[in-house]
Structure formats: C-alpha cells, structure tokens
Motif scaffolding. Sequence first.
Motif, short mmCIF file in Angstrom:
data_model
loop_
_atom_site.label_atom_id
_atom_site.label_comp_id
_atom_site.label_asym_id
_atom_site.label_seq_id
_atom_site.Cartn_x
_atom_site.Cartn_y
_atom_site.Cartn_z
N LEU A 126 0.83 -1.22 0.00
CA LEU A 126 0.00 0.00 0.00
C LEU A 126 0.86 1.26 0.00
O LEU A 126 0.55 2.24 -0.68
CB LEU A 126 -0.92 0.03 1.22
N GLN A 165 2.54 1.52 -3.50
CA GLN A 165 1.54 1.81 -4.53
C GLN A 165 1.12 3.27 -4.46
O GLN A 165 0.95 3.92 -5.49
CB GLN A 165 0.32 0.91 -4.36
N SER A 166 0.96 3.78 -3.26
CA SER A 166 0.54 5.18 -3.14
C SER A 166 1.65 6.12 -3.57
O SER A 166 1.39 7.20 -4.10
CB SER A 166 0.08 5.49 -1.71
N ASP A 175 2.58 7.31 -7.73
CA ASP A 175 1.99 8.40 -8.49
C ASP A 175 2.73 9.71 -8.19
O ASP A 175 2.93 10.07 -7.03
CB ASP A 175 0.51 8.54 -8.13
N ARG A 219 0.82 12.25 -5.95
CA ARG A 219 0.81 11.90 -4.53
C ARG A 219 2.18 12.13 -3.89
O ARG A 219 2.27 12.57 -2.75
CB ARG A 219 0.36 10.45 -4.35
N LYS A 272 -9.32 12.32 -3.68
CA LYS A 272 -9.08 10.89 -3.93
C LYS A 272 -7.61 10.54 -3.73
O LYS A 272 -7.29 9.51 -3.15
CB LYS A 272 -9.52 10.51 -5.35
N HIS A 273 -6.71 11.41 -4.22
CA HIS A 273 -5.28 11.18 -4.01
C HIS A 273 -4.95 11.16 -2.52
O HIS A 273 -4.20 10.30 -2.06
CB HIS A 273 -4.44 12.28 -4.70
N VAL A 331 -5.98 7.90 -0.98
CA VAL A 331 -5.02 6.82 -1.22
C VAL A 331 -3.86 6.92 -0.24
O VAL A 331 -3.44 5.92 0.37
CB VAL A 331 -4.50 6.86 -2.69
N ARG A 382 -5.14 5.82 3.23
CA ARG A 382 -5.28 4.36 3.37
C ARG A 382 -3.92 3.68 3.54
O ARG A 382 -3.79 2.66 4.20
CB ARG A 382 -6.02 3.77 2.17
#
Length: 123
Positions: free
Chosen positions: A11, A14-15, A18, A21, A51-52, A55, A58
């Motif tokens: 996680l 993955q975050s 981007d 992010r 939304k970013h 992420v 989370r």
Amino acid sequence: MVEYAAPPLDLIFQSLADATRRDILRRLSQAEQTISELARPYAMSLAAIAKHIGVLERAGLVTKERAGKEKVVRVVPATLKVAEAHLSEYEKLWAARFDALEALLGSDAAAPPAEKPSSASSA
C-alpha cells in the motif's frame, strides 16, 4: 492496549507510485495544509485531489482532521520510516556489493599486467 500496526508495504509503495501523490507528500512534509491549499497548484478538481489524499491516507502516509469547515492533512512520519527501513536493507546490500567490486577492481589495478604468450611460429 492499542498497538500501532504499520500498513502493508504494498500500500505504501503503490501510493508513492503516483507523481501527484509524491508531490502532495513532499509539500505536506514542509507544513500541514488543508485540502483546498493542496489542490491549488494542480489542474484537477478538488474531488480528484481528495481521492489522491484518500489513497495516501489508506496507506497510512497522511491523516486528515477537521478544522472548522476544512480538513487539515498531515504527514505520518512513522509510516515513512517503515518504507525507509525496507529500502535501507537494499541500500546496505548494494553498498556491500559495490565495496566488494571496488576492492576487486583495486586489486586488479595493483597487480602487474599479465604477459601475453608469444605468437612466434616456426616455418
């Protein structure tokens, strides 16, 4: 007793995959900001920025807290430490490999050059 459980590395990475992010995280590492403040430099909607941030939240990299009408976003340094610890293991491994390579190359430079066998042929 509640214990802090680090989010899975998947996680976290993955975050961080981007660029937006990563930039948000960089800006938050300098100072906490509201979602509106975070959204200003980007050519995207407030919902897209939210939304970013979701992420990142989370993954445990940021937290949100309501302050009046706005939500303030902060970095969670402990989660970054988890990622750093994981990457530092690879850093140690590669540093050791490069040190060994450097020693090997240094020993070759100190050794006298090998003589080439003569290619004289008798006719």
